[in-house]
Design a protein around this motif. Structure first.
Motif, PDB file in Angstrom:
ATOM      1  N   HIS A  40     -19.569 -72.329  38.138  1.00 63.33           N
ATOM      2  CA  HIS A  40     -19.958 -71.465  37.011  1.00 63.33           C
ATOM      3  C   HIS A  40     -19.262 -71.862  35.713  1.00 63.33           C
ATOM      4  O   HIS A  40     -19.251 -71.108  34.744  1.00 63.33           O
ATOM      5  N   TRP A  41     -18.691 -73.050  35.699  1.00 63.23           N
ATOM      6  CA  TRP A  41     -17.945 -73.559  34.544  1.00 63.23           C
ATOM      7  C   TRP A  41     -18.745 -73.417  33.243  1.00 63.23           C
ATOM      8  O   TRP A  41     -18.229 -72.961  32.235  1.00 63.23           O
ATOM      9  N   ASP A  42     -20.012 -73.821  33.264  1.00 62.60           N
ATOM     10  CA  ASP A  42     -20.827 -73.825  32.052  1.00 62.60           C
ATOM     11  C   ASP A  42     -21.142 -72.425  31.539  1.00 62.60           C
ATOM     12  O   ASP A  42     -21.539 -72.269  30.386  1.00 62.60           O
ATOM     13  N   GLN A  43     -20.964 -71.431  32.364  1.00 61.62           N
ATOM     14  CA  GLN A  43     -21.221 -70.051  31.944  1.00 61.62           C
ATOM     15  C   GLN A  43     -19.994 -69.385  31.340  1.00 61.62           C
ATOM     16  O   GLN A  43     -20.090 -68.279  30.811  1.00 61.62           O
ATOM     17  N   LEU A  44     -18.837 -70.048  31.426  1.00 58.32           N
ATOM     18  CA  LEU A  44     -17.598 -69.497  30.889  1.00 58.32           C
ATOM     19  C   LEU A  44     -17.416 -69.910  29.434  1.00 58.32           C
ATOM     20  O   LEU A  44     -17.862 -70.973  29.030  1.00 58.32           O
ATOM     21  N   ASP A  45     -16.744 -69.053  28.661  1.00 59.48           N
ATOM     22  CA  ASP A  45     -16.403 -69.471  27.304  1.00 59.48           C
ATOM     23  C   ASP A  45     -15.216 -70.430  27.364  1.00 59.48           C
ATOM     24  O   ASP A  45     -14.638 -70.666  28.424  1.00 59.48           O
ATOM     25  N   GLU A  46     -14.860 -71.018  26.232  1.00 55.57           N
ATOM     26  CA  GLU A  46     -13.827 -72.052  26.222  1.00 55.57           C
ATOM     27  C   GLU A  46     -12.471 -71.535  26.700  1.00 55.57           C
ATOM     28  O   GLU A  46     -11.746 -72.237  27.403  1.00 55.57           O
ATOM     29  N   ILE A  47     -12.122 -70.317  26.337  1.00 54.73           N
ATOM     30  CA  ILE A  47     -10.835 -69.756  26.761  1.00 54.73           C
ATOM     31  C   ILE A  47     -10.816 -69.575  28.276  1.00 54.73           C
ATOM     32  O   ILE A  47      -9.839 -69.932  28.950  1.00 54.73           O
ATOM     33  N   ALA A  48     -11.899 -69.038  28.839  1.00 54.97           N
ATOM     34  CA  ALA A  48     -11.972 -68.843  30.286  1.00 54.97           C
ATOM     35  C   ALA A  48     -11.951 -70.187  31.018  1.00 54.97           C
ATOM     36  O   ALA A  48     -11.311 -70.310  32.073  1.00 54.97           O
ATOM     37  N   ARG A  49     -12.623 -71.202  30.454  1.00 58.25           N
ATOM     38  CA  ARG A  49     -12.592 -72.533  31.062  1.00 58.25           C
ATOM     39  C   ARG A  49     -11.167 -73.072  31.088  1.00 58.25           C
ATOM     40  O   ARG A  49     -10.713 -73.619  32.096  1.00 58.25           O
ATOM     41  N   ALA A  50     -10.478 -72.926  29.983  1.00 64.38           N
ATOM     42  CA  ALA A  50      -9.109 -73.427  29.892  1.00 64.38           C
ATOM     43  C   ALA A  50      -8.194 -72.703  30.878  1.00 64.38           C
ATOM     44  O   ALA A  50      -7.353 -73.326  31.533  1.00 64.38           O
ATOM     45  N   LYS A  51      -8.382 -71.400  31.002  1.00 64.37           N
ATOM     46  CA  LYS A  51      -7.560 -70.631  31.941  1.00 64.37           C
ATOM     47  C   LYS A  51      -7.834 -71.045  33.385  1.00 64.37           C
ATOM     48  O   LYS A  51      -6.913 -71.209  34.184  1.00 64.37           O
ATOM     49  N   LEU A  52      -9.110 -71.209  33.727  1.00 65.69           N
ATOM     50  CA  LEU A  52      -9.469 -71.637  35.077  1.00 65.69           C
ATOM     51  C   LEU A  52      -8.899 -73.026  35.363  1.00 65.69           C
ATOM     52  O   LEU A  52      -8.328 -73.274  36.431  1.00 65.69           O
ATOM     53  N   ALA A  53      -9.045 -73.927  34.399  1.00 70.02           N
ATOM     54  CA  ALA A  53      -8.516 -75.278  34.577  1.00 70.02           C
ATOM     55  C   ALA A  53      -7.015 -75.249  34.780  1.00 70.02           C
ATOM     56  O   ALA A  53      -6.482 -75.972  35.631  1.00 70.02           O
ATOM     57  N   THR A  54      -6.323 -74.407  34.040  1.00 65.49           N
ATOM     58  CA  THR A  54      -4.874 -74.301  34.177  1.00 65.49           C
ATOM     59  C   THR A  54      -4.505 -73.766  35.555  1.00 65.49           C
ATOM     60  O   THR A  54      -3.573 -74.261  36.200  1.00 65.49           O
ATOM     61  N   GLN A  55      -5.250 -72.776  36.036  1.00 64.02           N
ATOM     62  CA  GLN A  55      -4.975 -72.224  37.362  1.00 64.02           C
ATOM     63  C   GLN A  55      -5.187 -73.274  38.450  1.00 64.02           C
ATOM     64  O   GLN A  55      -4.371 -73.402  39.367  1.00 64.02           O
ATOM     65  N   ILE A  56      -6.259 -74.038  38.344  1.00 67.90           N
ATOM     66  CA  ILE A  56      -6.518 -75.077  39.339  1.00 67.90           C
ATOM     67  C   ILE A  56      -5.460 -76.163  39.239  1.00 67.90           C
ATOM     68  O   ILE A  56      -4.972 -76.666  40.250  1.00 67.90           O
ATOM     69  N   ASP A  57      -5.084 -76.492  38.017  1.00 68.28           N
ATOM     70  CA  ASP A  57      -4.090 -77.536  37.812  1.00 68.28           C
ATOM     71  C   ASP A  57      -2.728 -77.135  38.362  1.00 68.28           C
ATOM     72  O   ASP A  57      -1.929 -77.995  38.730  1.00 68.28           O
ATOM     73  N   ASP A  58      -2.461 -75.851  38.447  1.00 67.77           N
ATOM     74  CA  ASP A  58      -1.188 -75.373  38.975  1.00 67.77           C
ATOM     75  C   ASP A  58      -1.100 -75.491  40.502  1.00 67.77           C
ATOM     76  O   ASP A  58      -0.025 -75.336  41.064  1.00 67.77           O
ATOM     77  N   ILE A  59      -2.211 -75.766  41.151  1.00 63.08           N
ATOM     78  CA  ILE A  59      -2.212 -75.929  42.607  1.00 63.08           C
ATOM     79  C   ILE A  59      -1.455 -77.206  42.961  1.00 63.08           C
ATOM     80  O   ILE A  59      -1.655 -78.257  42.349  1.00 63.08           O
ATOM     81  N   ASP A  60      -0.595 -77.120  43.929  1.00 67.52           N
ATOM     82  CA  ASP A  60       0.160 -78.283  44.390  1.00 67.52           C
ATOM     83  C   ASP A  60      -0.713 -79.055  45.378  1.00 67.52           C
ATOM     84  O   ASP A  60      -0.680 -78.817  46.583  1.00 67.52           O
TER      85      ASP A  60
END
Length: 71
Positions: A40-60
């Motif tokens: 659902h990436w394309d349905q998110l606004d830029e802030i939500a995309r950035a937050k989701l990316a940060t959360q995924i990036d925090d996964i070890d």
């Protein structure tokens, strides 16, 4: 880490598309069949995309690979 939380407001759509592709590559290499995480990436606004990316990036992902390889 792909994104610095304080830089979220400065990211462009092109930056976030690059981040999405990087995340997909990482997910595919570590946890096959998890592309739905970004479905659902394309349905998110830029802030939500950035937050989701940060959360995924925090996964070890290294730890995840170790746990998956255990019998």
């Amino acid at each position: 880490m792909l994104l610095m939380p304080e830089l979220v407001d400065e990211l462009t759509s092109a930056d976030l598309d690059r981040v999405k592709n990087d995340l997909l590559d990482r997910l595919r290499s570590v946890v096959p069949n998890q592309e739905h995480v970004l479905s659902h990436w394309d349905q998110l606004d830029e802030i939500a995309r950035a937050k989701l990316a940060t959360q995924i990036d925090d996964i070890d992902f290294d730890l995840l690979q170790v746990e998956q390889s255990r019998p």
